[in-house]
Design an enzyme around this catalytic site. Sequence first.
Site, PDB file in Angstrom:
ATOM      1  N   SER A 278     -29.667  -6.342  88.091  1.00 15.58           N
ATOM      2  CA  SER A 278     -30.361  -5.052  88.023  1.00 15.58           C
ATOM      3  C   SER A 278     -29.657  -3.887  88.705  1.00 15.58           C
ATOM      4  CB  SER A 278     -31.779  -5.188  88.592  1.00 15.58           C
ATOM      5  OG  SER A 278     -32.558  -5.980  87.736  1.00 15.58           O
TER       6      SER A 278
ATOM      7  N   SER B  98     -33.338  -3.449  86.331  1.00 16.00           N
ATOM      8  CA  SER B  98     -34.539  -2.689  86.669  1.00 16.00           C
ATOM      9  C   SER B  98     -34.247  -1.397  87.432  1.00 16.00           C
ATOM     10  CB  SER B  98     -35.473  -3.554  87.520  1.00 16.00           C
ATOM     11  OG  SER B  98     -34.833  -3.915  88.730  1.00 16.00           O
TER      12      SER B  98
ATOM     13  N   LYS C  74     -34.563   3.463  95.230  1.00 13.79           N
ATOM     14  CA  LYS C  74     -35.336   2.753  94.220  1.00 13.79           C
ATOM     15  C   LYS C  74     -36.734   2.495  94.782  1.00 13.79           C
ATOM     16  CE  LYS C  74     -35.187  -1.526  91.452  1.00 13.79           C
ATOM     17  NZ  LYS C  74     -34.366  -2.715  91.107  1.00 13.79           N
TER      18      LYS C  74
END
Length: 500
Positions: free
Chosen positions: A190, A166, A83
């Site tokens: 998330s 996210s 990420k």
Amino acid sequence: MTIHSTTELHDLGVAALATELRERRVSAVEAAQHFLARAAAHQNLGAYVAVNEEATLAQARAQDEAIAAGTAGPLAGVPIAHKDIFVTRDFPSTAGSKMLAGYQSPFDATVVGQLANAGAVTLGKLNCDEFAMGSANENSAVAPVGFDAPAPVRNPWDTTRVPGGSSGGSAVAVAARLAPAATGTDTGGSIRQPASFCGITGIKPTYGRASRYGMIAFASSLDQAGPMARSAEDCALLLSAICGPDLDRDSTSLDLPAQDFTRQLNDGIDGLRIGIPAEFFGEGLAPGVRAAVDAALQEYEKLGAKLVPISLPRTELSIPVYYVIAPAEASSNLSRFDGVKFGHRASDYTDLVDMYKKTRAEGFGDEVKRRVMIGTYVLSHGYYDAYYLQAQKIRRMIADDFQNAFQSCDLIAGPVAPTVAWKLGEHGNDPLADYLADIFTLPASLAGLPGMSVPAGFGEDGMPVGLQLIGNYFQEARLLNAAHRLQQATDFHLRKPGGL
């Protein structure tokens, strides 16, 4: 490439691929090239924001040498993507924001380094909501690989829908077989929510289990790193590498030794007490989501577990509490992005204050500005006691609710989100609609408890549904064991989107 004749390389999970690599039926270079080609072929999903083929293949060659020399780690040659909230030396680190456009870190985040030490090969960086603020991955300000402008990540089960956020890029990369596994971060859900929306497995460990060093901060008392993969077994392998003390570099790191989370995977769950909170099954829960969760719970009963009714009475308060505390911490953390030392700087300004204002106005997106302003407000003189202090008190009560519940159960189960993934743009300019989608994930985050999402079937419009499992502090092994046993009895974690 000598791989199972009936199984494509990208259909192998972390555990199976690690075995193939260790036994030299496929090389790390071949695996890396295969997944880089997959990523290039499916750029339309918007999952990757940065790749560096030269760096990836150099890492892969080093792992092939380690395997040949017999010095390889447990994840030797296994490709993984990170990420874009973790800083990396070989890839730009932007946190999905224009504020950090082109930023190249001089060091790797601890989580990235630990996975590299275990032998993992980095494929690239994955799209995410700006500074990890969002529930849909529609807030990224960075153009994905193959795009000329910022674009939302698309759910591979239905490309007109969001992947969740996210960590949406991470969930999509795993679900679409663009990477066997990915790192994610979970501040209020998330990891769990995008895992649920994309039909994969993801786990958020106990707060402090994984180092936050090199993780671009959003809310320091909530942010936690964790793995996203297709199965609980894969997550256990990755979590074993990720967790461990990092006391010199992270003041929130727990002084707990690294643990082999695969050891208890096959333990029996006969007599396991699974708490079912009434508050997770009220109005607003989509019928298809409820049906999938109920079916998974019935499967647990067949495996010998006992369902125990419990109450988490302050569940509804988790949304206002979170959206006071998280923005307050964000306003503090994001004050460092001022255009002075690194990142974006406005090109036209008259003095230092003007530079600050213009840099931040240009560099931050709407959702980030919204949270910074809320956070600054609740921390300001005259409002600190009324909002921030009250939120912290209720946060402690929410944590106490969990401890009361764990008196009568071993794990807690329920839905991850009230609905399946919604359509891109459906929530438009209504941030509250996104916030409400976090109702079931926020309580465990506020309490610092470990939680995970396990594929549990399909709901409305054939979209994936995740079962949320929440454990008491440091009970990751028990969570993974329960998830693994469910996955041995079902095949939802093996299913993949059509055309992939």
